[in-house]
Design a protein around this motif. Structure first.
Motif, PDB file in Angstrom:
ATOM      1  N   LEU A 134      44.551  52.249  25.681  1.00  0.00           N
ATOM      2  CA  LEU A 134      45.903  52.795  25.770  1.00  0.00           C
ATOM      3  C   LEU A 134      46.781  51.977  26.706  1.00  0.00           C
ATOM      4  O   LEU A 134      47.939  51.669  26.383  1.00  0.00           O
ATOM      5  N   THR A 135      46.239  51.611  27.883  1.00  0.00           N
ATOM      6  CA  THR A 135      47.068  51.033  28.942  1.00  0.00           C
ATOM      7  C   THR A 135      46.860  49.545  29.162  1.00  0.00           C
ATOM      8  O   THR A 135      47.663  48.902  29.842  1.00  0.00           O
ATOM      9  N   GLY A 136      45.751  48.992  28.630  1.00  0.00           N
ATOM     10  CA  GLY A 136      45.491  47.561  28.788  1.00  0.00           C
ATOM     11  C   GLY A 136      44.793  47.182  30.074  1.00  0.00           C
ATOM     12  O   GLY A 136      44.613  45.991  30.349  1.00  0.00           O
ATOM     13  N   SER A 137      44.409  48.179  30.881  1.00  0.00           N
ATOM     14  CA  SER A 137      43.693  47.874  32.133  1.00  0.00           C
ATOM     15  C   SER A 137      42.852  49.084  32.520  1.00  0.00           C
ATOM     16  O   SER A 137      42.890  50.134  31.864  1.00  0.00           O
ATOM     17  N   ASP A 138      42.099  48.933  33.622  1.00  0.00           N
ATOM     18  CA  ASP A 138      41.277  50.023  34.136  1.00  0.00           C
ATOM     19  C   ASP A 138      41.992  50.845  35.193  1.00  0.00           C
ATOM     20  O   ASP A 138      41.454  51.854  35.666  1.00  0.00           O
ATOM     21  N   ARG A 139      43.191  50.444  35.569  1.00  0.00           N
ATOM     22  CA  ARG A 139      43.865  51.082  36.701  1.00  0.00           C
ATOM     23  C   ARG A 139      44.121  52.575  36.459  1.00  0.00           C
ATOM     24  O   ARG A 139      43.874  53.403  37.347  1.00  0.00           O
ATOM     25  N   GLU A 140      44.585  52.930  35.267  1.00  0.00           N
ATOM     26  CA  GLU A 140      44.947  54.326  35.019  1.00  0.00           C
ATOM     27  C   GLU A 140      43.702  55.219  35.017  1.00  0.00           C
ATOM     28  O   GLU A 140      43.739  56.347  35.521  1.00  0.00           O
ATOM     29  N   PHE A 141      42.601  54.711  34.471  1.00  0.00           N
ATOM     30  CA  PHE A 141      41.380  55.516  34.476  1.00  0.00           C
ATOM     31  C   PHE A 141      40.843  55.675  35.895  1.00  0.00           C
ATOM     32  O   PHE A 141      40.359  56.751  36.264  1.00  0.00           O
ATOM     33  N   ASP A 142      40.930  54.627  36.696  1.00  0.00           N
ATOM     34  CA  ASP A 142      40.507  54.740  38.095  1.00  0.00           C
ATOM     35  C   ASP A 142      41.345  55.801  38.823  1.00  0.00           C
ATOM     36  O   ASP A 142      40.817  56.591  39.621  1.00  0.00           O
ATOM     37  N   SER A 143      42.631  55.817  38.542  1.00  0.00           N
ATOM     38  CA  SER A 143      43.499  56.831  39.152  1.00  0.00           C
ATOM     39  C   SER A 143      43.147  58.230  38.649  1.00  0.00           C
ATOM     40  O   SER A 143      43.200  59.207  39.406  1.00  0.00           O
ATOM     41  N   TRP A 144      42.792  58.317  37.372  1.00  0.00           N
ATOM     42  CA  TRP A 144      42.387  59.588  36.773  1.00  0.00           C
ATOM     43  C   TRP A 144      41.174  60.149  37.511  1.00  0.00           C
ATOM     44  O   TRP A 144      41.138  61.318  37.890  1.00  0.00           O
TER      45      TRP A 144
END
Length: 533
Positions: A134-144
């Motif tokens: 969805l976002t193209g990186s791992d950053r959003e999942f890490d924040s999740w």
């Protein structure tokens, strides 16, 4: 287990109560009233429950909504999160829930192609990959993970307090023991926290929805109504999980009514309380059954009715109208689950959790603004889930074998004021506003999947806030009775959060300080207050 249609009173509503005075009279036989009745009767108190409707259960019932079709839907409330295991165990209830492996699925479009965000509670790597696509990186999942790690820690510390004497704000803050989490959830608008943790519009929206269920507000409301709603949606059970009631929601209230009767409580249905005078040696409760007016005495009265309704029974007019309900409930029975435009996910997984429709951050804000201006939002945000995927027992054997399924849709930002004019045309417009964005995610029209009832009509039922007011006596259709409050007190003598200002009258319903949702918590707390514990 096939739930019953709510339990009628033994002997019928026309018979008089067994006593002229009871230790406790409970106004309303919804789930909280039944919890209170069971606890008090088990403690040896004489208890009478007076229920206006012809069955117990209130909003927590199972109903055969479509004539000639053996499917029993949780017609109003439909998932369980806030019910403490403590209540189930202490009352010996035969009631179970099932965990949903899929937390949510949110359809979207990526580079012109249909896709979606899938949150799988049983496979973190799969969820991480869905975020990455969805976002193209791992950053959003890490924040999740960081964000929901924070809320889970708060849940573990706050949830047990809900069935204990009411803590002060300082005591609860000390219990949370995380100043940053306290500020994020209790002191600053939740929109600030969502925006600080997440950058993707769709992810922000999925998180924010828990702050808006049944509450007409927005992410940055300075009153923090959204924070209070969010907190109650993420602390249930100390985990925040929303589970499926086995046998439908009516299985819970039927078990509660059985427990209350087994302990000696008397339950009369078809009895509408019309007035309450708490100022004598005992409180006097007037009620009507058919054309017969009766009165009964009570050493204590526990009200499962909304505070506004209680004010009317006491002969007082509420100072201001309570907040409106803000939801559209749509119950459906399908011949099959619809195909999705996103071919990468099985519909049996997509609909097994919460299926988010038009609930990106921007869409939620735009819908709120439209509704605040007096217009039905287009598209209207909603979320959907399929009870029968987790618990096929609510379907008759033939329907289950043929692949039929239920769908429950909960539309947001549809306040009662939008439905005061226009009648059926307004209801149809609201239904179109939630179904159109759903159809846009499907590879076939939803209408082609709807089952037909015994009279050949599509199996779809629509409940607006005004319908909830009419059916259940909820002022303005507010599913929480009034605004939710943070679960702490102000240091007064309201030890259990159920006081009303009348020593003989306690709140035992959703309008109590720690009320809201299918929890039994205010019923338990009112019983503890009545017992002097």
């Amino acid at each position: 287990m096939q739930p019953r249609e709510g339990i009628p009173a033994a002997g019928g509503a026309s018979r008089p109560p067994a006593r002229s005075t009871y230790d406790a009279v409970i106004i309303g036989g919804g789930h909280n009233g039944l919890v209170a009745a069971a606890y008090l009767a088990r403690a040896g108190r004489s208890v009478l429950v007076l229920e206006r409707l012809g069955r117990t259960g209130g909003a927590a019932v199972s109903t055969q909504a479509f004539p000639g079709v053996q499917a029993r839907l949780s017609q109003y409330s439909y998932l369980v999160s806030l019910l403490p295991r403590k209540i189930v165990d202490e009352l010996g209830l035969r009631f179970a829930v099932r965990r949903r492996r899929i937390s949510s699925y949110t359809p979207t479009t990526r580079d012109g192609r249909p896709g979606g965000l899938l949150v799988d509670n049983g496979d973190e790597a799969r969820t991480a990959d869905s975020f990455r696509q969805l976002t193209g990186s791992d950053r959003e999942f890490d924040s999740w993970r960081e964000f929901y790690g924070m809320t889970r820690q708060v849940a573990e510390r706050v949830f047990p307090s809900l069935t204990e004497p009411l803590p002060s704000q300082a005591e609860l803050r000390e219990r949370v023991a995380d100043p940053a989490a306290w500020e994020a959830l209790f002191e600053r608008p939740i929109g600030e926290t969502v925006e600080r943790f997440f950058s993707h519009d769709l992810v922000r929206g999925v998180v924010l929805t828990d702050a808006l269920i049944g509450t007409f507000t927005h992410a940055h409301d300075p009153s923090l109504r959204q924070n209070r709603c969010f907190l109650y949606h993420v602390i249930g059970g100390g985990t925040g999980d929303w589970d499926v009631p086995v046998g439908g929601m009516g299985a819970l209230t039927d078990a509660l009514a059985d427990a209350a009767r087994a302990a000696g409580a008397e339950i009369l249905t078809g009895c509408e309380v019309t007035a309450l005078d708490p100022d004598g040696a005992v409180a006097e409760v007037a009620y009507r059954t058919g054309d017969v007016e009766r009165r009964v005495g009570a050493r204590q009265v526990l009200s499962n009715a909304a505070p506004q309704t209680l004010a009317g029974l006491l002969g007082r007019k509420p100072a201001v109208p309570g907040p409106q309900g803000s939801q559209l409930k749509v119950n459906m029975l399908l011949r099959r689950l619809p195909r999705l435009r996103d071919g990468s996910v099985d519909p049996r997984e997509a609909f097994a959790g919460t299926f988010h429709i038009a609930e990106s951050y921007g869409e939620l804000e735009a819908a709120y603004r439209e509704a605040a201006d007096g217009r039905i939002p287009s598209p209207a945000p909603s979320e959907i889930y399929c009870h029968s995927l987790a618990d096929p027992s609510i379907l008759g054997p033939d329907l289950a074998a043929r692949g039929f399924h239920t769908l429950t849709l909960f539309g947001l930002h549809l306040p009662a004021g939008l439905f005061t004019e226009g009648g059926d045309a307004t209801r149809r417009a609201a239904l179109d506003a939630v179904l159109a964005p759903l159809d846009a995610c499907l590879d076939e029209p939803l209408a082609d999947c709807l089952a037909l009832d015994g009279e050949g009509r599509p199996c779809i039922e629509v409940k607006s806030p005004l319908d909830l007011e009419h059916d259940l006596g909820l002022p303005g259709g507010n599913i929480f009775h009034q605004d939710l409050e943070f679960p702490y007190g102000d240091g007064t003598d309201n030890r259990w959060g159920v006081a009303t200002g009348h020593p003989k009258v306690l709140l035992c319903g959703a309008g109590a300080l720690r009320g809201g949702g299918v929890s039994g918590i205010p019923g338990h707390n009112a019983a503890m207050a009545a017992l002097g514990r």
